[in-house]
Design a protein around this motif. Sequence first.
Motif, mmCIF file in Angstrom:
data_model
loop_
_atom_site.group_PDB
_atom_site.id
_atom_site.type_symbol
_atom_site.label_atom_id
_atom_site.label_comp_id
_atom_site.label_asym_id
_atom_site.label_seq_id
_atom_site.Cartn_x
_atom_site.Cartn_y
_atom_site.Cartn_z
ATOM 1 N N TRP A 1 -0.437 -5.222 2.181
ATOM 2 C CA TRP A 1 -1.650 -6.008 2.437
ATOM 3 C C TRP A 1 -1.298 -7.377 2.993
ATOM 4 O O TRP A 1 -2.113 -8.023 3.639
ATOM 5 C CB TRP A 1 -2.482 -6.128 1.168
ATOM 6 C CG TRP A 1 -3.112 -4.824 0.783
ATOM 7 C CD1 TRP A 1 -2.669 -3.946 -0.181
ATOM 8 C CD2 TRP A 1 -4.269 -4.223 1.360
ATOM 9 N NE1 TRP A 1 -3.498 -2.848 -0.230
ATOM 10 C CE2 TRP A 1 -4.496 -2.989 0.698
ATOM 11 C CE3 TRP A 1 -5.155 -4.599 2.362
ATOM 12 C CZ2 TRP A 1 -5.557 -2.154 1.017
ATOM 13 C CZ3 TRP A 1 -6.210 -3.761 2.677
ATOM 14 C CH2 TRP A 1 -6.405 -2.554 2.009
ATOM 15 N N ASN B 1 -3.919 10.281 6.570
ATOM 16 C CA ASN B 1 -4.435 8.945 6.240
ATOM 17 C C ASN B 1 -4.123 7.913 7.322
ATOM 18 O O ASN B 1 -3.785 6.773 7.017
ATOM 19 C CB ASN B 1 -3.897 8.455 4.890
ATOM 20 C CG ASN B 1 -4.360 9.320 3.755
ATOM 21 O OD1 ASN B 1 -5.478 9.819 3.759
ATOM 22 N ND2 ASN B 1 -3.490 9.530 2.780
ATOM 23 N N ARG C 1 -6.763 4.723 7.448
ATOM 24 C CA ARG C 1 -6.582 3.774 6.345
ATOM 25 C C ARG C 1 -5.224 3.073 6.447
ATOM 26 O O ARG C 1 -5.111 1.869 6.250
ATOM 27 C CB ARG C 1 -6.729 4.472 5.008
ATOM 28 C CG ARG C 1 -6.643 3.491 3.867
ATOM 29 C CD ARG C 1 -7.009 4.087 2.561
ATOM 30 N NE ARG C 1 -6.837 3.051 1.547
ATOM 31 C CZ ARG C 1 -7.391 3.084 0.392
ATOM 32 N NH1 ARG C 1 -8.166 4.084 0.064
ATOM 33 N NH2 ARG C 1 -7.181 2.118 -0.463
ATOM 34 N N TYR D 1 0.856 -1.187 0.000
ATOM 35 C CA TYR D 1 0.000 0.000 0.000
ATOM 36 C C TYR D 1 0.896 1.242 0.000
ATOM 37 O O TYR D 1 0.735 2.138 -0.811
ATOM 38 C CB TYR D 1 -0.908 -0.053 1.229
ATOM 39 C CG TYR D 1 -1.677 1.205 1.512
ATOM 40 C CD1 TYR D 1 -2.702 1.623 0.673
ATOM 41 C CD2 TYR D 1 -1.386 1.972 2.633
ATOM 42 C CE1 TYR D 1 -3.416 2.780 0.941
ATOM 43 C CE2 TYR D 1 -2.103 3.120 2.912
ATOM 44 C CZ TYR D 1 -3.113 3.529 2.061
ATOM 45 O OH TYR D 1 -3.807 4.664 2.339
ATOM 46 N N ALA E 1 -5.443 0.483 9.130
ATOM 47 C CA ALA E 1 -6.239 -0.666 8.698
ATOM 48 C C ALA E 1 -5.430 -1.573 7.774
ATOM 49 O O ALA E 1 -5.424 -2.798 7.941
ATOM 50 C CB ALA E 1 -7.522 -0.201 7.999
ATOM 51 N N VAL E 2 -4.717 -0.980 6.822
ATOM 52 C CA VAL E 2 -3.914 -1.784 5.893
ATOM 53 C C VAL E 2 -2.770 -2.466 6.635
ATOM 54 O O VAL E 2 -2.494 -3.649 6.411
ATOM 55 C CB VAL E 2 -3.379 -0.928 4.722
ATOM 56 C CG1 VAL E 2 -2.434 -1.730 3.850
ATOM 57 C CG2 VAL E 2 -4.535 -0.383 3.898
#
Length: 186
Positions: free
Chosen positions: A44, A149, A152, A38, A155-156
């Motif tokens: 990921w 960010n 996000r 990412y 989360a990644v």
Amino acid sequence: MHQPSAQLRSNLYLILATVAMHGLMMLANELFIFKAEYLKGIGWIYLPAGTRLLCTLLFGRMGAIGLLLTGWVACYWYYFPGDALRATMGAIAGAIGPYLVYLVLHHKLGSRFTLAGIAPATLFACTVASSVASPLLHHIWFALHGDANLLRGFAVMFIGDLAGTLLVVFLAKGLLALLPAPAPAS
């Protein structure tokens, strides 16, 4: 007189084993999983997160020291060259998260603690905890320095750490199950 030098040598071997395992996993991740990235260092699927937990579960404090050393090398020369503060904090966050999980597990299980003896549900809980701890520590640092960010990115990183850790740790546990049981002490 030989006891302290034998312990020092044993600790050094555990640190070097961690450096080798974690370094090889970082290389494998770069060679085979790099397209699942990412951002640089946030993928990921992040296999080195698995060796972070595995080496800490196997080697305790010496594993954490080996992870810190390997993390410094990777962060200073690959992930954040030219940003010594970010490289230092990235390596510390990567090593402390799994070590905290190890300390909790070791406190809970005490002398009964072995990777082969950990129930799959407990190992899964450790995997989730480690996959939260390291990204959380990283993102606290990022937040303090105004990075964008965060949600996000967290989360990644969580998903990548979880996927990589599940693959590595449960593969290692499966391989341990194939080994013959140790001979009883006589």
